[in-house]
Design an enzyme around this catalytic site. Structure first.
Site, PDB file in Angstrom:
ATOM      1  N   GLY A   6     100.236   8.922 127.024  1.00 51.77           N
ATOM      2  CA  GLY A   6     100.525   7.692 126.273  1.00 51.77           C
ATOM      3  C   GLY A   6      99.443   7.298 125.288  1.00 51.77           C
ATOM      4  N   PRO A  39      93.379  10.582 116.881  1.00 52.28           N
ATOM      5  CG  PRO A  39      91.728   9.158 116.059  1.00 52.28           C
ATOM      6  CD  PRO A  39      92.172   9.848 117.314  1.00 52.28           C
ATOM      7  CB  THR A  40      95.701  13.945 112.596  1.00 48.51           C
ATOM      8  OG1 THR A  40      96.833  13.285 113.161  1.00 48.51           O
ATOM      9  CG2 THR A  40      96.102  15.346 112.203  1.00 48.51           C
ATOM     10  N   GLY A  44      89.167  14.667 113.032  1.00 41.91           N
ATOM     11  CA  GLY A  44      87.935  14.193 113.653  1.00 41.91           C
ATOM     12  C   GLY A  44      86.748  14.850 112.976  1.00 41.91           C
ATOM     13  CG  LEU A  45      82.090  14.326 111.610  1.00 44.46           C
ATOM     14  CD1 LEU A  45      82.383  14.801 110.176  1.00 44.46           C
ATOM     15  CD2 LEU A  45      81.011  13.240 111.575  1.00 44.46           C
ATOM     16  N   GLY A  46      83.493  17.079 113.460  1.00 43.41           N
ATOM     17  CA  GLY A  46      82.755  17.975 114.352  1.00 43.41           C
ATOM     18  C   GLY A  46      81.260  17.683 114.263  1.00 43.41           C
ATOM     19  CG  ASP A  51      84.669  17.985 119.121  1.00 44.50           C
ATOM     20  OD1 ASP A  51      85.468  17.794 120.065  1.00 44.50           O
ATOM     21  OD2 ASP A  51      83.904  18.969 119.055  1.00 44.50           O
ATOM     22  CE1 TYR A  89      79.082  22.018 120.681  1.00 47.53           C
ATOM     23  CE2 TYR A  89      79.991  20.007 119.788  1.00 47.53           C
ATOM     24  CZ  TYR A  89      80.163  21.285 120.237  1.00 47.53           C
ATOM     25  OH  TYR A  89      81.416  21.846 120.236  1.00 47.53           O
ATOM     26  CE  LYS A  98      84.257  20.123 122.486  1.00 47.14           C
ATOM     27  NZ  LYS A  98      83.213  19.820 121.507  1.00 47.14           N
ATOM     28  CG  HIS A 127      82.161  23.386 125.653  1.00 45.18           C
ATOM     29  ND1 HIS A 127      81.076  22.661 125.214  1.00 45.18           N
ATOM     30  CD2 HIS A 127      82.634  24.011 124.553  1.00 45.18           C
ATOM     31  CE1 HIS A 127      80.919  22.838 123.910  1.00 45.18           C
ATOM     32  NE2 HIS A 127      81.839  23.660 123.489  1.00 45.18           N
TER      33      HIS A 127
HETATM   34  N1  LIG Z   1      85.213  23.867 121.875  1.00 46.62           N
HETATM   35  C1  LIG Z   1      84.431  24.795 121.368  1.00 46.62           C
HETATM   36  O1  LIG Z   1      84.105  25.811 122.022  1.00 46.62           O
HETATM   37  C2  LIG Z   1      83.923  24.642 119.967  1.00 46.62           C
HETATM   38  C3  LIG Z   1      83.350  25.734 119.310  1.00 46.62           C
HETATM   39  C4  LIG Z   1      82.911  25.562 118.005  1.00 46.62           C
HETATM   40  C5  LIG Z   1      83.065  24.331 117.384  1.00 46.62           C
HETATM   41  N2  LIG Z   1      83.595  23.270 118.042  1.00 46.62           N
HETATM   42  C6  LIG Z   1      83.734  21.925 117.399  1.00 46.62           C
HETATM   43  O2  LIG Z   1      84.452  22.092 116.176  1.00 46.62           O
HETATM   44  C7  LIG Z   1      83.680  21.585 115.097  1.00 46.62           C
HETATM   45  C8  LIG Z   1      83.981  22.335 113.818  1.00 46.62           C
HETATM   46  O3  LIG Z   1      83.674  23.705 113.929  1.00 46.62           O
HETATM   47  P1  LIG Z   1      82.367  24.380 113.268  1.00 46.62           P
HETATM   48  O4  LIG Z   1      81.335  23.333 113.038  1.00 46.62           O
HETATM   49  O5  LIG Z   1      81.987  25.500 114.132  1.00 46.62           O
HETATM   50  O6  LIG Z   1      82.910  24.988 111.912  1.00 46.62           O
HETATM   51  P2  LIG Z   1      83.691  24.429 110.617  1.00 46.62           P
HETATM   52  O7  LIG Z   1      84.001  22.981 110.758  1.00 46.62           O
HETATM   53  O8  LIG Z   1      84.782  25.402 110.361  1.00 46.62           O
HETATM   54  O9  LIG Z   1      82.629  24.655 109.467  1.00 46.62           O
HETATM   55  C9  LIG Z   1      81.461  23.870 109.338  1.00 46.62           C
HETATM   56  C10 LIG Z   1      80.724  24.389 108.103  1.00 46.62           C
HETATM   57  O10 LIG Z   1      81.535  24.132 106.934  1.00 46.62           O
HETATM   58  C11 LIG Z   1      80.812  23.414 105.969  1.00 46.62           C
HETATM   59  N3  LIG Z   1      81.782  22.512 105.326  1.00 46.62           N
HETATM   60  C12 LIG Z   1      82.307  21.365 105.823  1.00 46.62           C
HETATM   61  N4  LIG Z   1      83.185  20.822 104.962  1.00 46.62           N
HETATM   62  C13 LIG Z   1      83.226  21.644 103.884  1.00 46.62           C
HETATM   63  C14 LIG Z   1      83.935  21.586 102.657  1.00 46.62           C
HETATM   64  N5  LIG Z   1      84.782  20.598 102.387  1.00 46.62           N
HETATM   65  N6  LIG Z   1      83.724  22.612 101.761  1.00 46.62           N
HETATM   66  C15 LIG Z   1      82.874  23.615 102.040  1.00 46.62           C
HETATM   67  N7  LIG Z   1      82.172  23.713 103.182  1.00 46.62           N
HETATM   68  C16 LIG Z   1      82.344  22.733 104.102  1.00 46.62           C
HETATM   69  C17 LIG Z   1      79.729  22.671 106.750  1.00 46.62           C
HETATM   70  O11 LIG Z   1      78.586  22.463 105.951  1.00 46.62           O
HETATM   71  P3  LIG Z   1      77.723  21.074 105.892  1.00 46.62           P
HETATM   72  O12 LIG Z   1      77.684  20.471 107.250  1.00 46.62           O
HETATM   73  O13 LIG Z   1      76.391  21.559 105.440  1.00 46.62           O
HETATM   74  O14 LIG Z   1      78.417  20.211 104.884  1.00 46.62           O
HETATM   75  C18 LIG Z   1      79.414  23.698 107.863  1.00 46.62           C
HETATM   76  O15 LIG Z   1      78.523  24.682 107.396  1.00 46.62           O
HETATM   77  C19 LIG Z   1      82.239  21.735 115.616  1.00 46.62           C
HETATM   78  O16 LIG Z   1      81.311  21.005 114.866  1.00 46.62           O
HETATM   79  C20 LIG Z   1      82.405  21.277 117.041  1.00 46.62           C
HETATM   80  O17 LIG Z   1      82.475  19.869 117.109  1.00 46.62           O
HETATM   81  C21 LIG Z   1      84.053  23.415 119.334  1.00 46.62           C
END
Ligand SMILES: NC(=O)c1ccc[n+]([C@@H]2O[C@H](COP(=O)([O-])OP(=O)(O)OC[C@H]3O[C@@H](n4cnc5c(N)ncnc54)[C@H](OP(=O)(O)O)[C@@H]3O)[C@@H](O)[C@H]2O)c1
Length: 309
Positions: free
Chosen positions: A10, A14-15, A17-19, A44, A49, A78, A111
């Site tokens: 229920g 939000p669609t 989020g900020l990683g 997230d 982290y 996580k 995680h």
């Molecule tokens: N559950 C899991 O096991 C797991 C694993 C990995 C990640 N995650 C979560 O998912 C989130 C996102 O994944 P991710 O951080 O691995 O990779 P991502 O979001 O695919 O890529 C992040 C990279 O893209 C750059 N970026 C962001 N917006 C951009 C844009 N509009 N144009 C060009 N480049 C751009 C960022 O640079 P700047 O920051 O320098 O702008 C950073 O280097 C993580 O931060 C984390 O919260 C979860």
């Protein structure tokens, strides 16, 4: 296209989020504050982290300024792999809550399905000696405790494959609301998304941008489609950026996305994807990019009993 998705208990998520993975202390606080100012509500986070204190500082600042109310935020954290024993689950969530300076989170995830010994490194390099064979069904009992004690509104999983999702769903008292997995055009996960949908579980896509330009510096990463000349050309047609085209495509798969950025212009850009529609031929091109290559295969642990891929 909805800005929220309904969870099976229920609540809504939000669609977009900020990683925050690899968002450095000193950068992440500003990133989260700016994101709240421009409308992000979903954050997230993870114990792993090592930046939850800074995220918490940003959340507190905006709550105190009155920019946002706690009930409008959707904060995710996580449980890391060293703490899969049931007795560790509530204490680990309490540790994250302390750093985040919150009384509850909105979503707590396991995680990864595989565990390591509590005494091992966070990412052990000494092979199977560091593995723990605690069953994620035991871990889940600890997750359920977290809901019962009011420390989280919802619980879910991350990096679980179809068999693991099914086994958990068939053996739980509280159903997971989310499975957070890698989703980007290189690995669009259509099958797993459908499988989860049939069980009323929302998929949240991590690495939606395939780590962007970082994908060119690490040899094991597949090249991000953000750099694909065809995607760049498509983006020009809509007067959008390649990141916006990719995020739009992913959201149209029925999932949430959590792009990470510490750059203001990108944080803004990644949130501005609701005012255009991709033509079928562009969707078909993005579909054709699927090679099932992962940025995050965690292949060092492929011998683990609960390794998912
Ligand atoms: N559950 C899991 O096991 C797991 C694993 C990995 C990640 N995650 C979560 O998912 C989130 C996102 O994944 P991710 O951080 O691995 O990779 P991502 O979001 O695919 O890529 C992040 C990279 O893209 C750059 N970026 C962001 N917006 C951009 C844009 N509009 N144009 C060009 N480049 C751009 C960022 O640079 P700047 O920051 O320098 O702008 C950073 O280097 C993580 O931060 C984390 O919260 C979860």
């Amino acid at each position: 296209m909805s800005k929220f998705r309904k969870l099976n208990n229920g609540n809504t998520i939000p669609t977009i989020g900020l990683g925050t993975y690899k968002s450095k202390p000193g950068e992440v606080e500003e990133a989260v504050k700016y994101a709240i100012d421009i409308g992000y509500r979903h954050f997230d986070c993870a114990w792993f982290y090592a930046n939850e204190k800074e995220v918490g500082d940003a959340l507190q600042a905006k709550l105190h300024e009155g920019v946002v109310k706690r009930e409008e935020l959707f904060v995710v954290t996580k449980l890391w792999n060293n703490f899969h024993e049931k007795k560790n689950v509530v204490p680990m969530l309490r540790e994250s809550l302390k750093s985040l300076q919150l009384e509850y989170v909105d979503l707590f995830l396991i995680h990864w399905p595989f565990g390591f010994k509590e005494t091992a490194d966070g990412l052990p390099t000494d092979g199977t000696a560091s593995y723990s064979d605690v069953d994620y069904l035991e871990t889940w009992e600890g997750m359920e405790e977290c809901v019962k004690s009011g420390l989280t509104k919802s619980i879910g999983i991350s990096n679980f494959n179809k068999e693991q999702v099914a086994r958990l769903v068939n053996n739980c008292r509280i159903k997971p609301v989310v499975n957070q997995v890698e989703v980007n055009p290189n690995i669009n996960q259509k099958e797993l998304i459908q499988f989860c949908k049939e069980r009323d579980i929302v998929v949240v896509g991590f690495c939606p941008l395939g780590r962007s330009t970082q994908s060119t510096t690490i040899s094991t990463y597949p090249r991000s489609t953000i750099l694909d000349p065809k995607v760049i050309e498509v983006a020009k047609k809509y007067n959008k950026t390649p990141a916006q085209v990719i995020l739009r495509y992913l959201v149209s798969l029925g999932i949430c996305v959590i792009p990470k950025s510490v750059t203001k212009s990108r944080i803004l850009e990644n949130f501005d994807i609701f005012d255009f529609e991709l033509e079928q031929k562009d969707v078909a091109y993005l579909d054709s990019c699927n090679t099932n290559q992962r940025v995050s295969p965690m292949s060092a642990y492929k011998d683990h009993k609960y390794y998912p891929f």
